[in-house]
Each structure stands twice: as structure tokens, then as C-alpha cells.
Design a protein around this motif. Structure first.
Motif, PDB file in Angstrom:
ATOM      1  N   GLU A 217       0.818  -1.222   0.000  1.00  0.00           N
ATOM      2  CA  GLU A 217       0.000   0.000   0.000  1.00  0.00           C
ATOM      3  C   GLU A 217       0.848   1.267   0.000  1.00  0.00           C
ATOM      4  O   GLU A 217       0.538   2.233  -0.698  1.00  0.00           O
ATOM      5  N   TYR A 218       1.924   1.282   0.800  1.00  0.00           N
ATOM      6  CA  TYR A 218       2.666   2.525   1.029  1.00  0.00           C
ATOM      7  C   TYR A 218       4.117   2.484   0.533  1.00  0.00           C
ATOM      8  O   TYR A 218       4.845   3.459   0.693  1.00  0.00           O
ATOM      9  N   ASP A 219       4.537   1.349  -0.010  1.00  0.00           N
ATOM     10  CA  ASP A 219       5.887   1.204  -0.551  1.00  0.00           C
ATOM     11  C   ASP A 219       6.964   1.478   0.506  1.00  0.00           C
ATOM     12  O   ASP A 219       8.024   2.027   0.204  1.00  0.00           O
ATOM     13  N   CYS A 220       6.664   1.130   1.749  1.00  0.00           N
ATOM     14  CA  CYS A 220       7.640   1.239   2.826  1.00  0.00           C
ATOM     15  C   CYS A 220       7.149   0.393   3.992  1.00  0.00           C
ATOM     16  O   CYS A 220       6.012  -0.088   3.991  1.00  0.00           O
ATOM     17  N   THR A 221       7.981   0.214   4.999  1.00  0.00           N
ATOM     18  CA  THR A 221       7.584  -0.575   6.161  1.00  0.00           C
ATOM     19  C   THR A 221       6.800   0.310   7.132  1.00  0.00           C
ATOM     20  O   THR A 221       6.886   1.554   7.053  1.00  0.00           O
ATOM     21  N   PRO A 222       6.061  -0.275   8.065  1.00  0.00           N
ATOM     22  CA  PRO A 222       5.348   0.536   9.064  1.00  0.00           C
ATOM     23  C   PRO A 222       6.294   1.439   9.864  1.00  0.00           C
ATOM     24  O   PRO A 222       5.946   2.581  10.192  1.00  0.00           O
ATOM     25  N   LYS A 223       7.475   0.916  10.193  1.00  0.00           N
ATOM     26  CA  LYS A 223       8.441   1.708  10.967  1.00  0.00           C
ATOM     27  C   LYS A 223       8.920   2.910  10.165  1.00  0.00           C
ATOM     28  O   LYS A 223       9.028   4.029  10.700  1.00  0.00           O
ATOM     29  N   GLU A 224       9.204   2.683   8.878  1.00  0.00           N
ATOM     30  CA  GLU A 224       9.640   3.791   8.017  1.00  0.00           C
ATOM     31  C   GLU A 224       8.525   4.822   7.862  1.00  0.00           C
ATOM     32  O   GLU A 224       8.774   6.030   7.852  1.00  0.00           O
ATOM     33  N   TYR A 225       7.301   4.336   7.747  1.00  0.00           N
ATOM     34  CA  TYR A 225       6.162   5.248   7.603  1.00  0.00           C
ATOM     35  C   TYR A 225       5.989   6.077   8.873  1.00  0.00           C
ATOM     36  O   TYR A 225       5.744   7.290   8.812  1.00  0.00           O
TER      37      TYR A 225
END
Length: 388
Positions: free
Chosen positions: A371-379
Motif C-alpha cells: 500500500e505505502y511502498d515502505c515498512t510501518p516503521k519507516e512510515y
């Protein structure tokens, strides 16, 4: 030995995929799903029977000899009807589909004398075949010589393959404007499935031709030619049998196409489904049904008082690839809201995924990155910087 490994792996994949569809995925009894599972299972029976003969196990079950021969005539029509059912969202056989049984019934009649033969006579024939597998092609077990069965099987496969391509190309030429995600997914799967079948059947026909000249016509052929043909056959069948396991989105979705009829005087089906989906989606989100990690299509149907088939149709029309894609989208959206509320400052990412309905941390990571092209931590870090 390498070839045997490929064959055994392919048979294993076919059986596993068929069983997964029948007993885990297809709880709503989707017609096309039953067809693709049957296609894989019958292929496994016919392909696996080669080992029953090769390693002499047929001596213990002489009554089973020649059973797969007529069954092989069911595989091409099942493949064709499967593609047709996906394209046109069919949920049952047509009356004229009974005509597809003619080759099967013909060869059942051809081998009927063998099927009704005394068991001791069968043992004699089977023992000859077990001693030398080439006798499969030379021993006359039915009313017709065995080469007739070989040529008929090859011809039938190629004829159905031609009409399957004709069906696919004609359908997608007439429906060029639909560009939804689900539409592209189904189109790719059907073309990949037919391409792999083409490679498999061409290699099978080549093998039949080589066998015909070597065994029946007594013409010598290079061993390299035989082995190369067998390798191509084994690899193509492995790709067919393992495709759905390697592409779980297709396996879980078991997709169907919904095409709007531009000439219809009534409201287009897809637009109607989208309108219904809006209310359905609101209900799912208000009740937070997607947070249940054990939610399935049938369970969601029961909780929303909506048929499972209608839910599948609505999800397909709403640009989601399948049921899991839709549920994961809602879960990720919920996780994003929790991240905005500083949830990760007090809890782990694993806890976040669990509270959002994911079974595992890895599943949460995959869905979030999609969905966001990144990990939850990065987001979370990115949002923290934006808030400074």
C-alpha cells in the motif's frame, strides 16, 4: 532420476493445489474453481500413472491398468470450459457440453473388453508392460491399435487448444477498455495458463511422434531427442501444476471477469455492483469485521447477510484483486490511523499487525509495503519528521 524428480514434484503440486482449492479456498462452490481443481487432479492421475507402470507397482493393481486412458480425454475440454466459465462468469455446464464426453465414452467402449477381462489374463498383460514400458504402445488392449489412441489424444488436445486461444483472443479483443486491477490479473492468469498448456501439449505431441516412429514404426531416433522432449514436457507440466501455488493472489481469489455491456438498456452490472458495494463496505468498516484475523469469505457473508458470490462480484467490480486484497486494504488503512495516533510509541510492530487482524508480522509487512511502498516503521518515522 532428474526427470523423475520433476515428474513427481509436478504431480505433488497438482494434487496439493487441487485439494487446497476444494477444501480450503472454494467453500462457496465456485464453478470455475471446481473446474480448475478437477483439471489439476485429473492431470495428476494421468501423469502419475506413468510411475505406477515404470516402477512395476501396476503388478499389484492390474485392475487399474488403462483406467487413465479414457480420463485423459476429459482434460482438454475441462480446460476449455474453465476458461469459458471465467470469461463469461458461468456457474454451471451448458447442455451441449455433454458432447465433450464423446471421446471419453468412445475410449471407455474401446477398452471395455480389457476392463471386463478375467483378472489372471490382466495380470499377464500388465506384467509384460511392467517389464518393458514400451509395451504400453504396442500391446493391443482394446478394439483399436494403441497408436490410434495416441494420435487421437494428440489431435484432441491440439483442437481444444486452438479453440481455447480463439476464445481468449476474441474475448479480449471485444473488451479492450476495461483496465481494472482485477481485470488485468485475470487476463494475465488466463493467458499464462494457456501459454503453458501450449508448451506442454506441443512437447507432448512431439514425444508421441517420437514414440510412434521409434516403437510402432521401428524407426531409430537419437536418445538426445527423446530426453530433450521429456525435459520440456516435465518442465512445462511443473510450471502448470505449480503456477497457482507460486501466485497465491490468484489461488485465493479464483477470479471471474465482470464486463459491462455497453449496449444494455438497463444499468450496467458493474455500476450496479459498485453502488451496492458502497453500502456493504460501510457496514464492514462500521462493524470492524476486517479486524477478525479468522474472517473468511463465507463468514463475512454470514455476518453481513450477503451471499458469498455477491461479495466476490462486488469486490471484483471494485478494483480489488480478490477477497484477501480487499480485507488487507482495510487492515492496512486501520493500521495507518493507529500509527498517526502514535501507537508505535508504546507498542511493537508485531502488536500493531495483530490488533489490525494480521496473522503474522511478515503478512503485515507485505500488505503494508504493497500500500505505502515502505515498512510501518519507516512510515512512522516519516510522519514523525513531518510533524516536527
Amino acid at each position: 532420476m532428474f526427470l523423475d524428480f520433476l515428474y513427481v514434484t509436478s504431480v505433488f503440486f497438482s494434487i496439493v493445489t487441487a485439494l487446497v482449492i476444494w477444501f480450503r479456498i472454494n467453500k462457496v462452490h465456485n464453478f470455475s474453481a471446481h473446474l480448475i481443481a478437477t483439471y489439476l487432479f485429473l492431470n495428476a492421475i494421468c501423469f502419475g500413472f506413468y510411475f505406477v507402470i515404470l516402477y512395476g507397482a501396476i503388478n499389484y493393481f492390474p485392475v487399474l491398468y488403462k483406467m487413465p486412458a479414457p480420463i485423459s480425454y476429459l482434460i482438454p475440454p475441462i480446460s476449455y470450459i474453465y476458461v469459458r466459465s471465467v470469461l463469461y462468469n458461468e456457474n454451471r455446464f451448458r447442455k451441449r457440453d455433454l458432447l465433450h464426453l464423446i471421446p471419453f465414452l468412445f475410449f471407455v467402449a474401446n477398452y471395455f473388453s480389457f476392463y471386463t477381462m478375467d483378472l489372471e489374463e490382466k495380470r499377464i498383460i500388465v506384467s509384460r508392460v511392467a517389464e518393458n514400458i514400451e509395451n504400453v504402445y504396442t500391446v493391443r488392449d482394446g478394439l483399436l491399435p494403441e497408436w490410434v489412441n495416441i494420435m487421437a489424444r494428440a489431435s484432441q488436445s491440439l483442437i481444444y487448444l486452438f479453440f481455447q486461444w480463439w476464445l481468449l483472443i476474441g474475448f479480449f479483443k471485444r473488451n479492450k477498455e476495461n483496465v481494472s486491477k482485477q481485470y488485468r490479473l485475470v487476463k494475465k492468469w488466463l493467458f499464462d495458463f494457456t501459454k503453458l498448456q501450449t508448451l506442454y501439449l506441443i512437447s507432448l505431441v512431439c514425444l508421441y511422434v517420437v514414440i510412434f516412429f521409434m516403437v510402432i514404426a521401428s524407426v531409430s531416433a537419437e536418445d538426445f531427442m527423446v530426453q530433450f522432449t521429456r525435459v520440456i514436457l516435465a518442465v512445462s507440466y511443473l510450471l502448470i501444476s505449480g503456477y497457482l501455488l507460486w501466485n497465491p493472489n490468484i489461488l485465493i481469489g479464483l477470479p471471474t471477469l465482470l464486463i459491462t455491456d455497453a449496449n444494455s438498456p438497463t444499468e450496467p452490472q458493474e455500476l450496479l455492483l459498485l453502488n451496492i458495494f458502497t453500502d456493504f463496505n460501510t457496514q464492514v468498516q462500521q462493524q470492524k469485521l476486517f479486524l477478525d484475523s479468522s474472517i473468511t469469505l463465507s463468514l463475512l457473508a454470514m455476518k453481513t447477510d450477503t451471499s458469498a458470490r455477491r461479495i466476490s462480484e462486488m469486490i471484483s467490480a471494485s478494483n480489488y484483486a480478490n477477497f484477501n486484497d480487499y480485507i488487507n486494504h482495510l487492515r492496512v488503512a486501520h493500521s495507518e490511523k493507529l500509527i498517526q495516533k502514535k501507537y508505535l510509541e508504546k507498542h511493537s510492530i508485531e502488536a500493531l499487525g495483530k490488533v489490525c487482524g494480521f496473522h503474522s508480522k511478515n503478512a503485515f509487512y507485505r500488505a503494508f509495503r504493497k500500500e505505502y511502498d515502505c515498512t510501518p516503521k519507516e512510515y512512522s518515522a516519516r510522519k514523525s519528521l513531518q510533524g516536527l
